[in-house]
Design a protein around this motif. Sequence first.
Motif, PDB file in Angstrom:
ATOM      1  N   VAL A 140       0.896  -0.730   0.216  1.00 53.09           N
ATOM      2  CA  VAL A 140       0.020  -0.443  -0.332  1.00 53.09           C
ATOM      3  C   VAL A 140       1.043   1.347  -0.618  1.00 53.09           C
ATOM      4  O   VAL A 140       1.474   1.846   0.599  1.00 53.09           O
ATOM      5  N   GLN A 141       0.751   2.323  -0.999  1.00 52.35           N
ATOM      6  CA  GLN A 141       0.853   3.374  -0.684  1.00 52.35           C
ATOM      7  C   GLN A 141       0.045   4.497  -1.113  1.00 52.35           C
ATOM      8  O   GLN A 141      -0.655   4.097  -1.749  1.00 52.35           O
ATOM      9  N   LEU A 142       0.317   5.543  -0.220  1.00 52.59           N
ATOM     10  CA  LEU A 142      -0.614   6.832  -0.202  1.00 52.59           C
ATOM     11  C   LEU A 142       1.241   8.189  -0.604  1.00 52.59           C
ATOM     12  O   LEU A 142       1.657   8.546   0.161  1.00 52.59           O
ATOM     13  N   GLN A 143       0.064   8.093  -1.455  1.00 53.80           N
ATOM     14  CA  GLN A 143       1.390   9.770  -2.176  1.00 53.80           C
ATOM     15  C   GLN A 143       0.194  11.267  -2.153  1.00 53.80           C
ATOM     16  O   GLN A 143      -1.154  11.532  -2.973  1.00 53.80           O
ATOM     17  N   ALA A 144       0.078  12.096  -1.156  1.00 52.32           N
ATOM     18  CA  ALA A 144      -0.744  12.938  -1.059  1.00 52.32           C
ATOM     19  C   ALA A 144       0.240  14.511  -1.353  1.00 52.32           C
ATOM     20  O   ALA A 144       1.502  14.180  -1.397  1.00 52.32           O
ATOM     21  N   CYS A 145      -0.181  15.144  -1.571  1.00 46.34           N
ATOM     22  CA  CYS A 145      -0.103  16.742  -2.085  1.00 46.34           C
ATOM     23  C   CYS A 145      -1.056  17.429  -1.828  1.00 46.34           C
ATOM     24  O   CYS A 145      -1.495  16.874  -2.003  1.00 46.34           O
ATOM     25  N   GLY A 146      -0.434  19.093  -2.779  1.00 48.86           N
ATOM     26  CA  GLY A 146      -1.950  20.249  -2.531  1.00 48.86           C
ATOM     27  C   GLY A 146      -1.644  20.812  -1.898  1.00 48.86           C
ATOM     28  O   GLY A 146      -2.553  22.096  -1.863  1.00 48.86           O
ATOM     29  N   GLY A 147      -1.113  20.750  -0.464  1.00 49.96           N
ATOM     30  CA  GLY A 147      -0.374  22.054   0.040  1.00 49.96           C
ATOM     31  C   GLY A 147       0.188  23.504  -0.161  1.00 49.96           C
ATOM     32  O   GLY A 147       0.506  23.589  -1.419  1.00 49.96           O
ATOM     33  N   GLY A 148       0.107  24.151   0.775  1.00 45.90           N
ATOM     34  CA  GLY A 148       0.796  25.257   0.384  1.00 45.90           C
ATOM     35  C   GLY A 148       0.840  26.598   1.194  1.00 45.90           C
ATOM     36  O   GLY A 148       0.284  26.081   1.918  1.00 45.90           O
ATOM     37  N   LEU A 149       0.819  27.382   0.671  1.00 46.32           N
ATOM     38  CA  LEU A 149       0.731  29.216   1.928  1.00 46.32           C
ATOM     39  C   LEU A 149       0.411  29.148   1.227  1.00 46.32           C
ATOM     40  O   LEU A 149      -0.160  29.825  -0.325  1.00 46.32           O
ATOM     41  N   VAL A 150      -1.583  29.842   1.623  1.00 45.09           N
ATOM     42  CA  VAL A 150      -3.027  30.631   1.439  1.00 45.09           C
ATOM     43  C   VAL A 150      -3.203  32.168   2.558  1.00 45.09           C
ATOM     44  O   VAL A 150      -1.766  31.678   3.756  1.00 45.09           O
ATOM     45  N   GLN A 151      -3.872  33.045   2.345  1.00 45.63           N
ATOM     46  CA  GLN A 151      -4.050  33.977   3.058  1.00 45.63           C
ATOM     47  C   GLN A 151      -5.547  33.443   4.066  1.00 45.63           C
ATOM     48  O   GLN A 151      -6.165  32.157   3.274  1.00 45.63           O
ATOM     49  N   THR A 152      -5.547  34.130   4.748  1.00 42.59           N
ATOM     50  CA  THR A 152      -7.288  34.094   6.065  1.00 42.59           C
ATOM     51  C   THR A 152      -8.253  33.758   4.445  1.00 42.59           C
ATOM     52  O   THR A 152      -8.170  34.670   4.054  1.00 42.59           O
ATOM     53  N   GLY A 153      -9.388  32.596   4.998  1.00 41.47           N
ATOM     54  CA  GLY A 153      -9.811  33.355   3.955  1.00 41.47           C
ATOM     55  C   GLY A 153      -9.848  32.333   2.849  1.00 41.47           C
ATOM     56  O   GLY A 153     -11.491  31.904   1.894  1.00 41.47           O
ATOM     57  N   TYR A 154      -8.814  31.839   2.314  1.00 39.71           N
ATOM     58  CA  TYR A 154      -8.668  31.280   0.804  1.00 39.71           C
ATOM     59  C   TYR A 154      -9.052  29.965   1.034  1.00 39.71           C
ATOM     60  O   TYR A 154      -9.208  29.032   2.145  1.00 39.71           O
ATOM     61  N   ALA A 183      -4.380  16.431  -2.243  1.00 37.62           N
ATOM     62  CA  ALA A 183      -4.906  15.034  -2.631  1.00 37.62           C
ATOM     63  C   ALA A 183      -4.459  14.091  -2.695  1.00 37.62           C
ATOM     64  O   ALA A 183      -3.113  14.375  -1.995  1.00 37.62           O
ATOM     65  N   CYS A 184      -4.522  12.843  -2.169  1.00 33.53           N
ATOM     66  CA  CYS A 184      -4.073  11.298  -1.888  1.00 33.53           C
ATOM     67  C   CYS A 184      -4.109   9.963  -3.091  1.00 33.53           C
ATOM     68  O   CYS A 184      -5.222   9.652  -2.623  1.00 33.53           O
ATOM     69  N   ALA A 185      -2.606  10.092  -3.842  1.00 28.30           N
ATOM     70  CA  ALA A 185      -3.797   9.145  -4.528  1.00 28.30           C
ATOM     71  C   ALA A 185      -2.876   7.598  -3.919  1.00 28.30           C
ATOM     72  O   ALA A 185      -1.689   7.560  -3.171  1.00 28.30           O
ATOM     73  N   ALA A 186      -3.804   7.009  -3.812  1.00 27.98           N
ATOM     74  CA  ALA A 186      -3.623   5.369  -3.551  1.00 27.98           C
ATOM     75  C   ALA A 186      -3.393   4.480  -4.621  1.00 27.98           C
ATOM     76  O   ALA A 186      -4.364   4.274  -5.484  1.00 27.98           O
ATOM     77  N   SER A 187      -2.957   3.901  -3.753  1.00 21.82           N
ATOM     78  CA  SER A 187      -2.326   2.416  -4.300  1.00 21.82           C
ATOM     79  C   SER A 187      -2.280   0.976  -3.960  1.00 21.82           C
ATOM     80  O   SER A 187      -1.874   0.499  -2.297  1.00 21.82           O
TER      81      SER A 187
END
Length: 121
Positions: free
Chosen positions: A1-15, A20-24
């Motif tokens: 089993v492998q899980l690959q997460a992505c999509g994080g970042g720096l945003v301002q309040t309210g944004y 996403a987590c791709a699973a295999s």
Amino acid sequence: VQLQACGGGLVQTGYSLRLACAASGLSFSTNVMAWFRQAPGKEREFVAAVTWTGTKDYADSVRGRFTISRDVAKNTVYLQMNSLEPEDTANYYCATRRGYYYTREMQYDYWGQGTQVTVSS
């Protein structure tokens, strides 16, 4: 089993952000998929989960702002995060287990690497 997460970042309040987590190596028809998060100096905490029946649950702190979903064809789980607050700043992890749904991290067998979410005020 492998899980690959992505999509994080720096945003301002309210944004908004979408993780996403791709699973295999697993099947959404037998597994619970969950998101947890860990802020600096704090324990890892449950955020949201979707069971193999499609039932969803959320921590009270994110209910109404976050939405978990899954794309069975892509074997991917998403976490749509709206109205982000500085308190949501954390490293976000996806996790999975077979069978019943739990909110305690010790009940999950497989973890992806974290993706950092930072919300500035």
